[in-house]
Design an enzyme around this catalytic site. Structure first.
Site, PDB file in Angstrom:
ATOM      1  N   ILE A   1       0.818  -1.217   0.000  1.00 43.31           N
ATOM      2  CA  ILE A   1       0.000   0.000   0.000  1.00 43.31           C
ATOM      3  C   ILE A   1       0.852   1.267   0.000  1.00 43.31           C
ATOM      4  CG2 ILE A   1      -0.210   0.192   2.516  1.00 43.31           C
ATOM      5  CD1 ILE A   1      -3.149   1.038   2.061  1.00 43.31           C
TER       6      ILE A   1
ATOM      7  N   GLY B   1       3.405   1.808  -1.853  1.00 46.18           N
ATOM      8  CA  GLY B   1       3.974   2.037  -3.167  1.00 46.18           C
ATOM      9  C   GLY B   1       3.096   2.917  -4.035  1.00 46.18           C
ATOM     10  N   GLN B   2       3.547   3.115  -5.252  1.00 41.68           N
ATOM     11  CA  GLN B   2       2.805   3.945  -6.200  1.00 41.68           C
ATOM     12  C   GLN B   2       1.379   3.453  -6.398  1.00 41.68           C
ATOM     13  OE1 GLN B   2       3.950   5.403 -10.550  1.00 41.68           O
ATOM     14  NE2 GLN B   2       3.280   3.273 -10.641  1.00 41.68           N
TER      15      GLN B   2
ATOM     16  N   ALA C   1       2.533  -6.442  -3.374  1.00 41.88           N
ATOM     17  CA  ALA C   1       3.803  -6.704  -2.694  1.00 41.88           C
ATOM     18  C   ALA C   1       4.788  -7.359  -3.664  1.00 41.88           C
ATOM     19  CB  ALA C   1       3.573  -7.611  -1.488  1.00 41.88           C
ATOM     20  N   ALA C   2       5.959  -6.755  -3.798  1.00 46.22           N
ATOM     21  CA  ALA C   2       6.960  -7.297  -4.718  1.00 46.22           C
ATOM     22  C   ALA C   2       8.272  -6.551  -4.559  1.00 46.22           C
ATOM     23  CB  ALA C   2       6.491  -7.181  -6.166  1.00 46.22           C
ATOM     24  N   GLN C   3       9.358  -7.206  -4.931  1.00 45.31           N
ATOM     25  CA  GLN C   3      10.594  -6.505  -5.247  1.00 45.31           C
ATOM     26  C   GLN C   3      10.453  -6.247  -6.741  1.00 45.31           C
ATOM     27  OE1 GLN C   3      13.342  -4.812  -6.561  1.00 45.31           O
ATOM     28  NE2 GLN C   3      13.811  -6.848  -7.370  1.00 45.31           N
TER      29      GLN C   3
ATOM     30  N   THR D   1       2.576  -8.302 -14.779  1.00 47.34           N
ATOM     31  CA  THR D   1       3.477  -7.345 -15.428  1.00 47.34           C
ATOM     32  C   THR D   1       3.764  -7.708 -16.878  1.00 47.34           C
ATOM     33  OG1 THR D   1       5.757  -6.495 -15.415  1.00 47.34           O
ATOM     34  CG2 THR D   1       5.405  -8.678 -14.494  1.00 47.34           C
TER      35      THR D   1
ATOM     36  N   GLU E   1       6.549  -7.627 -18.092  1.00 45.15           N
ATOM     37  CA  GLU E   1       7.842  -8.317 -18.112  1.00 45.15           C
ATOM     38  C   GLU E   1       7.677  -9.827 -18.302  1.00 45.15           C
ATOM     39  OE1 GLU E   1      10.988  -7.220 -18.075  1.00 45.15           O
ATOM     40  OE2 GLU E   1      10.398  -5.117 -18.066  1.00 45.15           O
TER      41      GLU E   1
ATOM     42  N   TYR F   1      12.845 -11.034 -11.797  1.00 43.32           N
ATOM     43  CA  TYR F   1      11.558 -10.412 -11.494  1.00 43.32           C
ATOM     44  C   TYR F   1      10.465 -10.971 -12.392  1.00 43.32           C
ATOM     45  CZ  TYR F   1       7.852  -6.887 -11.593  1.00 43.32           C
ATOM     46  OH  TYR F   1       6.635  -6.254 -11.558  1.00 43.32           O
TER      47      TYR F   1
ATOM     48  N   LYS G   1       7.208 -13.161 -11.199  1.00 43.30           N
ATOM     49  CA  LYS G   1       5.851 -12.730 -11.521  1.00 43.30           C
ATOM     50  C   LYS G   1       5.098 -13.793 -12.325  1.00 43.30           C
ATOM     51  CE  LYS G   1       4.856  -8.595  -9.865  1.00 43.30           C
ATOM     52  NZ  LYS G   1       3.668  -8.341  -9.016  1.00 43.30           N
TER      53      LYS G   1
ATOM     54  N   ARG H   1       6.232   7.522  -8.697  1.00 44.24           N
ATOM     55  CA  ARG H   1       7.117   6.450  -9.117  1.00 44.24           C
ATOM     56  C   ARG H   1       8.436   6.574  -8.354  1.00 44.24           C
ATOM     57  NH1 ARG H   1       7.211   1.315 -11.003  1.00 44.24           N
ATOM     58  NH2 ARG H   1       7.408   1.180 -13.255  1.00 44.24           N
TER      59      ARG H   1
END
Length: 331
Positions: A11, A13-14, A89-91, A133, A135, A156, A160, A191
């Site tokens: 929460i 984060g962007q 939630a993530a790196q 994502t 990615e 990453y 994902k 960001r």
């Protein structure tokens, strides 16, 4: 029926902060998970909406926790009993994931499965949004849609991919209302400063103010589909309001290179990017992803969501926001 209750991981984060604002505006009770190890000020993106704990009518609650703690996730979800869960939630830094692959997998991949299992174990009827994502696609030809094969090119992206298929699996195996939002690059003044768009716009503001002379960037030819984060979180919310769960690409359908974004940002301040940008190989990825451009046809037809802010307008608004932030800090 009482107010809907949402739980947002990530929460601070962007996306999490913009979504919290959106949900509060719709009358939700919003709960967010904050890592206890977070540095001071990590809740700064929530400053506009966070209220005093003793104020009556408060609808935003922050809980210390971490998706690496399975037991805590079960207890927290059982106590909150959310009607909607949004997992951010993530790196999430792609380049950093090459340096921290184990940590990236633990948070980004296994964190998702812990959350899904906690919802199943708590036996609550919650709708789940899994932040996916672009990615995932890696080197597959653009434009990419929900039917495009995946080929992730970073720890990453691989993490994902695990989270994506975990959401699909829980939907099919346990009839969980779980949706994947395959969000292409989406940016905003919130960001993180290490992400290339914000790195550029912040540098523009500081160079214009005479505080810096240049900015160092990696691959300038990488093409991305850049959208505006507040619009994207609305798409995420809309996905959980549908009759049936599904997976959707969230994108503008337009691509621009890092060089083009950079040129637009500097031009907005009346400067030529070539006078201020230098190449630094440290910012290159071991495995590059050349072109990511989303095909939003499905979400436009099924949900009626469409992106409205193109990458040029995005570059301008981010530069203006960084100018304003710099001016306020210097007062």
């Amino acid at each position: 029926m009482g107010a809907k209750v949402a739980l947002i991981t990530g929460i601070t984060g962007q996306d999490g902060s913009y979504l919290a604002e959106l949900l509060l505006g719709k009358g939700y009770e919003v709960h967010g998970i904050v890592r206890r190890s977070s540095h001071i000020g990590n809740t700064s993106r929530l400053d506009a909406i966070y209220q005093d704990p003793h104020e009556s009518g408060r609808r935003l609650f922050l809980h210390y926790g971490d998706v690496t703690d399975a037991g805590l996730m079960v207890n927290l979800i059982r106590d909150i009993t959310p009607t909607e869960v949004y997992n951010f939630a993530a790196q999430s830094h792609v380049r950093v994931s090459f340096d921290l692959p184990d940590y990236t997998a633990n948070v980004t991949a296994l964190g998702a499965i812990r959350l899904l299992e906690a919802i199943r174990a708590a036996r609550i009827d919650a709708r789940v949004f899994q932040a996916s994502t672009s990615e995932l696609y890696g080197t597959t030809p653009a434009p990419q849609s929900e039917l495009t094969p995946f080929h992730p090119r970073s720890p990453y992206g691989v993490a994902k991919l695990y989270a994506y298929w975990s959401a699909v699996n829980y939907r099919e195996a346990f009839d969980l209302f779980a949706c994947n939002g395959i969000a292409f690059n989406h940016e905003s003044p919130r960001r993180g400063e290490t992400f290339v768009t914000r790195k550029i716009t912040r540098a523009v503001a500081r160079i214009e103010a005479g505080l810096e002379k240049r900015v160092y960037l990696g691959n300038m030819q990488a093409v991305r589909d850049w959208g505006y984060a507040p619009e994207y979180v609305e798409a995420m919310w809309r996905m959980l309001q549908q009759d049936r769960p599904d997976d959707y690409v969230i994108a503008t359908g337009q691509g621009a290179s890092v060089e083009q974004f950079c040129a637009a940002a500097f031009a907005h301040a009346g400067m030529d990017w070539r006078d201020h940008v230098e190449y630094d190989a440290r910012y290159e990825r071991p495995a590059e992803v050349p072109h990511l451009i989303g095909d939003p046809s499905k979400i436009e037809a099924a949900i009626g969501w469409r992106a409205h802010t193109n990458w040029e307008a995005l570059a301008a608004l981010m530069v203006d926001a960084d100018r304003q932030a710099l001016a306020q800090n210097r007062e």
